[in-house]
Design an enzyme around this catalytic site. Structure first.
Site, PDB file in Angstrom:
ATOM      1  N   SER A   1       8.965  -4.880  11.852  1.00 39.80           N
ATOM      2  CA  SER A   1      10.451  -5.243  11.873  1.00 39.80           C
ATOM      3  C   SER A   1      10.911  -6.194  10.917  1.00 39.80           C
ATOM      4  CB  SER A   1      10.521  -5.580  13.190  1.00 39.80           C
ATOM      5  OG  SER A   1      11.939  -5.611  13.692  1.00 39.80           O
TER       6      SER A   1
ATOM      7  N   ASP B   1      10.375  -4.653  -3.394  1.00 44.08           N
ATOM      8  CA  ASP B   1      11.349  -3.797  -4.040  1.00 44.08           C
ATOM      9  C   ASP B   1      11.937  -4.634  -5.104  1.00 44.08           C
ATOM     10  OD1 ASP B   1      10.848  -1.632  -2.287  1.00 44.08           O
ATOM     11  OD2 ASP B   1      12.767  -1.783  -1.219  1.00 44.08           O
TER      12      ASP B   1
ATOM     13  N   LYS C   1       8.311  -0.317  11.913  1.00 46.35           N
ATOM     14  CA  LYS C   1       9.192  -0.458  12.861  1.00 46.35           C
ATOM     15  C   LYS C   1      10.594  -0.627  12.235  1.00 46.35           C
ATOM     16  CE  LYS C   1      11.026  -2.829  17.039  1.00 46.35           C
ATOM     17  NZ  LYS C   1      12.553  -2.982  16.472  1.00 46.35           N
TER      18      LYS C   1
END
Length: 553
Positions: free
Chosen positions: A293, A304, A318
Site C-alpha cells: 500500500s 518512476d 496492494k
C-alpha cells in the site's frame, strides 16, 4: 417535411429511446436490490426461528456479511462496533493502554516488547514477564486479542496485573495507569556507515512523514551523504503520509499518486506540496514481499522518477483505496472505492489478489498479463502487481530448526534467562556476539526439550511415498526412500551445529532486545542483513548506482 427536420426528429427519438433504456436498466437494478434484500431478511428470520439448534443472531449475521464481502476483495471489511477501536489504532498508531506487545508461547501469555517511556516501562514491566492475572482474573484461557482489549482503556484509568518473572519466586503485582500510546513509526535511525544514513519506517501512521523528515535532517547534520530508507514489512497506512514521505525526496509539485474509481469524486491526483529535504542525495529503498500500500506508493514514486534504487523483493501488490462508511449501531464498512496509480501510470494492485504464495508474495506473473510503462528516464517497468526492485536480493530466511526454536519460545526464554543472569551488563547492539561458550550453554539447555520439526524435504518425500504407493511403484523405491529418510534424520541431529551461525544471530537479537528494546534489535540485525549490505555496496559504487537509474541503450 424537410430533411433537416427529419434528422432532428430521428436524433431526438434515438435519445429518448436511450434515456428510457437507461431508466429501465436503472429500475431493474433497484428491483434486484429490493428483491434480494427481502429474500435475505425472510431467510434470516426463518433461520433464527426454526433452525434445530439455538443460533446467535449477531454471529450468524456477521458470518453472512463477511462471506458476502469475501467475494469482492480482501480489503472490503465489516467493522462491528466492538472492533472500531482496533481499526482506529491500525489507522492512527495511537491508543490508550500501558505500552506493551503481548504474545503467546506454548500456552503462556508473555510480554514480547515494552515500549520506551511507556507506563509499562515506568512501572517496571520487562520483556519475558508472564501474565497471570488482569484485574484479579486469571488469563490462562484468554486469547491474546482478549488480553490486549483488557489492557487498553480510557486514559487515566488503572489496570491491575499480576505477573510471573524468572528472577523472582513469588508473583509480582502492578497497578498501571493507562496513557495515550503512540507507536513510533520510525523505531530506529542512525549512521550505519561513515556517510550513509539508515531510516527504518515500520508503518505510515499519523506523523510518519514528519518523523522521517526530522530523522533525515538530523542525520544530514551528522554528515550523511547517502541514505537507506527501509520499508521492508511495512504494511502501509495513511495515504497522506505516503505523500509526505515521498515529498522529502522529490520536488514540490510533482505527482506522487492518483486514484481512479467508479464514482468521480474518488478520482484524485495527489502531489508533493512541501519543500523537499534533499532531491539529490543518493537513495536506496529496501522493499520486501510484505511492503504494501503506502510503502508501494513511496517505492513506486522513487522508481518512476528515477530518484532512488529499489533493493529487495517484489512488493505485496496492494493498490486498492479504502474509505470507511458509517453504518447503523456505530458499525462501519471499510470499502474499496478506487485503485492507486503511480506516476508512470501503472497500477500497483496485483492482478490476482486471491492466490498468493505462502510467504504472501505474488508469484510469477505471465508476460501476457503485464503492460509496459516507462520511468522518467525511459527505463522499462511493468504493472501486474506490486513494484519490482531494481536490484533483486533473495531473502533466504531461517532454516527449519531456527524457525522451530523461535516458535517454541526457546530462543526467547534463553534470552530472558541470560538477561537476569547478566542484568548489570549493557551490551553494545553491534559489538555484542554469541561466543562459542555461550552457544554451547544454549545447546545444553535446549537438549532435553522438544523442538522436533519437519523439513520441506521430508514433506516432499512423504508426498513421493503416497504417489508411489498410488502408482504401485513404492515396492521398487522403498529401499531408496528409506535410505534418504535415514540420511535426513542423521543430518537433523547435527542441525544445531550446521545452522549455528543463524541461530547465534537470532539469539543475539533477542538478548539485545532485553537491554535496548526495539531500537537495539534493529541495530543488532545489521550484522547479517544481506539487503542492507547490498544497499551499502550500491550506494558506495557510484557507477553501478547511476547505471541502475538509466535506461538501457
Amino acid at each position: 417535411m424537410k430533411l433537416s427536420n427529419k434528422i432532428i426528429i430521428t436524433l431526438l427519438a434515438i435519445g429518448l429511446i436511450g434515456l428510457v433504456s437507461f431508466q429501465v436498466k436503472k429500475n431493474d437494478r433497484y428491483f434486484e436490490i429490493i428483491k434480494n434484500l427481502d429474500v435475505f431478511t425472510t431467510l434470516y428470520k426463518e433461520l433464527n426461528t426454526y433452525y434445530v439448534d439455538e443460533v446467535n443472531p449477531t454471529d450468524i449475521m456477521e458470518t453472512g456479511i463477511e462471506a458476502m464481502l469475501e467475494s469482492l476483495d480482501p480489503y472490503t471489511n465489516f467493522i462491528p462496533e466492538d472492533k472500531i477501536e482496533d481499526y482506529r489504532i491500525m489507522s492512527t498508531g495511537q491508543y490508550a493502554g500501558i505500552g506493551t506487545t503481548m504474545g503467546e508461547i506454548e500456552n503462556r501469555h508473555v510480554v514480547m516488547m515494552v515500549f520506551e517511556d511507556s507506563p509499562a516501562e515506568k512501572a517496571g514491566l520487562k520483556i519475558g514477564d508472564e501474565l497471570i492475572k488482569i484485574n484479579k482474573n486469571a488469563v490462562e484461557d484468554y486469547t491474546t486479542d482478549e488480553i490486549n482489549k483488557l489492557l487498553k482503556g480510557q486514559i487515566g484509568t488503572a489496570v491491575e496485573i499480576e505477573i510471573s518473572r524468572k528472577s523472582v519466586k513469588k508473583p509480582l503485582k502492578f497497578s498501571i495507569d493507562r496513557e495515550s500510546i503512540n507507536i513510533e513509526s520510525v523505531p530506529f535511525y542512525g549512521m550505519i556507515d561513515e556517510n550513509i544514513a539508515y531510516i527504518r519506517l515500520t508503518e505510515f501512521s499519523s506523523g510518519a512523514g514528519s518523523s522521517v523528515r526530522s530523522a533525515l535532517v538530523e542525520l544530514k547534520g551528522k554528515g550523511a551523504k547517502k541514505v537507506i530508507l527501509d520499508l521492508r514489512g511495512n504494511p502501509g497506512g495513511l495515504l497522506n503520509e505516503s505523500i509526505e514521505v515521498s515529498n522529502i525526496f522529490i520536488p514540490k509539485g510533482l505527482e506522487v499518486v492518483s486514484t481512479k474509481g467508479k464514482i468521480e469524486e474518488w478520482n484524485k491526483t495527489y502531489t508533493a506540496n512541501k519543500n523537499p529535504v534533499d532531491v539529490n542525495i543518493p537513495l536506496a529503498v529496501l522493499i520486501s514481499n510484505n511492503s504494501a500500500s503506502a510503502s508501494e506508493i513511496v517505492a513506486g514514486a522513487m522508481q518512476d522518477y528515477d530518484r532512488g534504487v529499489l533493493v529487495g523483493q517484489r512488493s505485496f501488490g496492494k493498490g486498492l483505496v479504502q474509505a470507511t462508511r458509517p453504518l447503523s449501531y456505530n458499525s462501519q464498512l471499510k470499502i474499496t472505492t478506487a485503485k492507486y496509480y503511480i506516476p508512470s501510470g501503472r497500477c500497483i494492485q496485483a492482478i490476482d489478489y486471491s492466490h498468493r504464495n505462502e510467504d504472501g508474495s505474488i508469484g510469477k506473473i505471465p508476460d501476457s498479463l503485464k503492460t509496459e510503462f516507462k520511468t522518467r528516464a525511459g527505463r522499462i517497468v511493468y504493472d501486474g502487481g506490486g513494484v519490482s526492485p531494481d536490484h533483486d536480493v533473495i531473502n533466504k530466511g531461517y532454516a527449519p530448526i531456527t524457525i522451530q526454536l523461535i516458535k517454541k519460545g526457546f530462543i526467547f526464554d534463553f534470552a530472558t534467562k541470560y538477561y537476569y543472569e547478566n542484568e548489570d551488563m549493557k551490551p553494545d547492539p553491534i559489538a555484542f556476539s554469541i561466543s562459542d561458550e555461550l552457544y554451547s550453554e544454549f545447546t545444553n539447555w535446549v537438549s532435553g526439550k522438544d523442538y522436533s520439526y519437519t523439513t520441506a524435504t521430508e514433506e516432499t518425500i512423504k508426498e513421493l511415498k503416497e504417489t508411489a504407493d498410488t502408482d504401485k511403484y513404492f515396492s521398487f523405491l522403498e529401499k531408496e526412500i528409506e535410505a534418504l529418510e535415514a540420511e535426513i534424520k542423521s543430518h537433523k541431529k547435527e542441525d544445531l551445529k550446521i545452522f549455528s551461525s543463524e541461530i547465534k544471530l537470532a539469539l543475539k537479537e533477542e538478548i539485545i532486545s532485553r537491554f535496548h528494546k526495539r531500537q537495539g534489535m534493529i541495530e543488532s540485525s545489521f550484522e547479517n542483513d544481506e539487503e542492507v549490505d547490498e544497499a551499502i555496496k550500491l550506494l558506495n559504487d557510484e557507477v553501478q548506482y547511476k547505471n541502475l537509474l538509466q535506461a538501457a541503450k
